[in-house]
Design an enzyme around this catalytic site. Structure first.
Site, PDB file in Angstrom:
ATOM      1  N   ASN B  69      -1.790  88.387  41.801  1.00  0.00           N
ATOM      2  CA  ASN B  69      -1.547  87.572  40.664  1.00  0.00           C
ATOM      3  C   ASN B  69      -3.167  87.439  39.685  1.00  0.00           C
ATOM      4  O   ASN B  69      -3.942  88.158  40.313  1.00  0.00           O
ATOM      5  CB  ASN B  69      -1.681  86.018  41.149  1.00  0.00           C
ATOM      6  N   CYS B  77       7.021  89.267  43.527  1.00  0.00           N
ATOM      7  CA  CYS B  77       7.467  88.942  42.040  1.00  0.00           C
ATOM      8  C   CYS B  77       8.477  89.877  41.691  1.00  0.00           C
ATOM      9  O   CYS B  77       8.393  90.864  41.768  1.00  0.00           O
ATOM     10  CB  CYS B  77       6.187  89.558  41.119  1.00  0.00           C
ATOM     11  N   GLY B  78       9.531  89.212  41.370  1.00  0.00           N
ATOM     12  CA  GLY B  78      10.814  89.853  40.702  1.00  0.00           C
ATOM     13  C   GLY B  78      10.588  90.695  39.539  1.00  0.00           C
ATOM     14  O   GLY B  78      10.940  91.922  39.615  1.00  0.00           O
ATOM     15  N   ASN B  79      10.186  90.281  38.476  1.00  0.00           N
ATOM     16  CA  ASN B  79       9.942  91.003  37.432  1.00  0.00           C
ATOM     17  C   ASN B  79       8.936  92.248  37.635  1.00  0.00           C
ATOM     18  O   ASN B  79       9.105  93.345  37.232  1.00  0.00           O
ATOM     19  CB  ASN B  79       9.578  90.203  36.115  1.00  0.00           C
ATOM     20  N   ARG B 201       2.420  79.400  39.690  1.00  0.00           N
ATOM     21  CA  ARG B 201       1.325  79.385  40.603  1.00  0.00           C
ATOM     22  C   ARG B 201       0.519  80.618  40.625  1.00  0.00           C
ATOM     23  O   ARG B 201       1.129  82.096  40.591  1.00  0.00           O
ATOM     24  CB  ARG B 201       1.753  79.272  42.054  1.00  0.00           C
ATOM     25  N   CYS B 210       9.776  84.432  34.604  1.00  0.00           N
ATOM     26  CA  CYS B 210       9.537  84.861  36.114  1.00  0.00           C
ATOM     27  C   CYS B 210      10.847  85.097  36.837  1.00  0.00           C
ATOM     28  O   CYS B 210      11.921  84.391  36.624  1.00  0.00           O
ATOM     29  CB  CYS B 210       8.992  83.494  36.589  1.00  0.00           C
ATOM     30  N   GLY B 211      10.785  86.132  37.239  1.00  0.00           N
ATOM     31  CA  GLY B 211      12.310  86.984  37.827  1.00  0.00           C
ATOM     32  C   GLY B 211      12.536  85.995  39.086  1.00  0.00           C
ATOM     33  O   GLY B 211      13.852  85.681  39.077  1.00  0.00           O
TER      34      GLY B 211
END
Lengths: 267, 267
Positions: B69, B77-79, B201, B210-211
Site C-alpha cells: 500500500n 488487492c483485486g484490482n 486501509r 477497490c476490487g
C-alpha cells in the site's frame, strides 16, 4: 495506437508543483492537443500533474516554453519555468545559464544541481483592491500581474485555512473576470519569512506551491507589511526564496526541482 | 545515484485504482524497501499511486505477486492482481490464462485485450456485526475477508456520502483492530446492480475503486439484499463485474485495466 502512443516525457516536481515535461521540438503538439494535456494530467487514471510543459525552438533564445494547465488552458508558470530550465540543462544545453521565451516575457535561469534560480518578468498592473480583501475579514492584500494574474490576501493561521471554501470564493469573484486570478493566502512569519498557500486558476484547486504566486506574495508583503528581501517562502511542498536585485530591480525565484522519472506514454 | 535510480516500472490504472508495477525478478526489492514504496506512491512530489505491485518468481505457478500500500504496509488487492496479470501477459507470458501466488492464496486470471477476469480467493470469516452497522443509521451490512478484511455498509444516496467523515469512523472502529478493514459503502441500484465507494486501509483515503471491496459488496448484497450474480458494480473510477461460478462456487472479478506509461525512476 493513438497519436500520443510512445510520446516520451519526464515528470518533474518543483516543491510539490508537478509537471509533465515534453521535448516538443519534433512532435508538433499545439493547443489543439489540449484534450491530451487534460488527459495525461488526470491523477489516478493517468500520469497525473498540475500541467504540461512543452520545450520548443526559439530563434533568438535558448528555447521557447509553453505551459498548459491541467484544464488545458495556456498560461505562464514560475515553478514550471524552473523545471523546464533543469530539464533543458540535463538534456544537453552546454551552459548552466539560459534565456527562454515564455508567454509574453523572456525569462532567464541558472541551474546548479537541483537548485534553479529564475529571473521573473517585471510585476505590473498593481491594484489595491482593498475592498475585496476586507469582504471576508482579511486585513490587507492586492492584485499584481507576474506572468499570471495574482490576488494576494494576508491573514493569520493560514496553515489551517479551508482553501476549498476560500479559493473558489475569490477565484470566481466578479472583480477578476473573465481572466480570473490565482488566489494566494499569505501569513507573515517574520520580517523576511512568509507562509503562502495558493489556489490555482486552471488547476481549480490548491497546489502544493506556486512560483509566480510566491513572487507576488513577497512583492505585496514588502509593500504592505514591510518585509525584506530575500524573502523565504514556506509552501506546503517545500521552501522557495524570492529576492530582488538592488541594481536591475528584477525579481528572482529560486529553489529545488526534482526529476521524478522518465517515461513513454502508452495511450 | 540511489539504489532505486533507473528502476523501470509501468503505471497502471484499473478503474481509477492505480499502481506502480515493477518486475522484481532481478531487483530483489523486499518489505525493507517500504520507504521507497511510500515515496514513489506520493502524488505531486513523486510518481503517485495507491500502491506498488512486485512481480516475482514462483516455482509452482506462473509468478508470485506482492503488493505494498501507499503507506508501505503489505496486503492483497483485486484490482492490483488484475493489473499484474495484464502486465505479465503484455511482457511475454505465452498464454492469456495464468495462475499466481498472492499473499495466502492462489489467484487465476484471464486477459482479453484490456479486459481482465480474476478468480478470487474464497470469502471467509463472515461476521454479521449488525450492531456496528446500525450505530450511524445504516440499515444492513457485515464483515467478510477476501484476501483483505472488508466491512460493508448499505445505505442510500451513497454518491453524496462524505467518506472523509465516515471512512475513518469505521476504519478506526475498535471492532476491527488491530488489523483494521477496508470500509465499503454500498447502494443497491437494481437487482444486479450496485454503487460502491471504498475507504481503503493503508491508503487511508477513498480510492476510485477497490476490487476486493466490490466482491465483498456483491457477496453481502446477495446475502442481505437478495441481489443476483453477475452483479454490475459502479465505482467512481468505472464499472466492474462480480460473478459466481454455479459449479465451482468461486467468485470472479472482471473489468478493464489501462497501462498508462512505462518509466524509469530517477531518484
Amino acid at each position: 495506437m493513438s497519436k500520443y502512443t510512445n510520446i516520451p516525457f519526464v515528470k518533474y516536481s518543483a516543491t510539490g508543483n508537478d509537471f509533465i515535461l515534453i521535448d516538443n521540438r519534433s512532435l508538433g503538439l499545439t493547443s489543439e492537443d489540449a484534450d491530451f494535456f487534460k488527459r495525461i494530467c488526470q491523477r489516478r487514471t493517468s500520469a497525473g500533474a498540475d500541467g504540461v510543459l512543452l520545450i520548443e525552438e526559439s530563434s533568438k533564445h535558448d528555447f521557447r516554453l509553453r505551459y498548459f494547465n491541467a484544464d488545458g488552458s495556456e498560461t505562464e508558470c514560475g515553478n514550471g519555468a524552473r523545471s523546464a530550465a533543469h530539464f533543458v540543462f540535463s538534456h544537453g544545453l552546454p551552459g548552466s545559464k539560459m534565456s527562454f521565451v515564455f508567454g509574453e516575457a523572456v525569462y532567464e535561469a541558472e541551474v546548479d544541481g537541483s537548485w534553479v534560480k529564475l529571473k521573473m518578468p517585471t510585476p505590473r498592473d498593481l491594484q489595491e483592491t482593498l475592498g475585496i480583501v476586507k469582504e471576508n475579514g482579511f486585513d490587507e492584500g492586492g492584485f499584481i500581474y507576474i506572468g499570471v494574474p495574482h490576488f494576494v490576501l494576508f491573514g493569520k493561521k493560514i496553515a489551517d485555512l479551508d482553501l476549498q471554501k476560500w479559493g473558489p470564493e475569490y477565484r470566481q469573484h466578479a472583480a477578476f473576470q473573465p481572466a480570473g486570478a490565482n488566489i494566494n493566502f499569505v501569513e507573515v512569519l517574520g520580517d523576511n519569512k512568509l507562509r503562502v498557500r495558493t489556489y490555482e486558476r486552471g488547476v481549480e484547486n490548491e497546489t502544493l506551491s506556486c512560483g509566480t504566486g510566491c513572487v507576488a506574495s513577497a512583492y505585496l508583503a514588502h509593500l504592505k507589511k514591510r518585509t525584506r528581501y530575500p524573502t523565504e517562502i514556506m509552501t506546503r511542498g517545500g521552501n522557495l526564496k524570492v529576492s530582488k536585485d538592488p541594481q536591475d530591480q528584477h525579481f528572482y525565484l529560486e529553489g529545488e526541482v526534482k526529476a521524478v522519472y522518465e517515461a513513454k506514454f502508452y495511450q
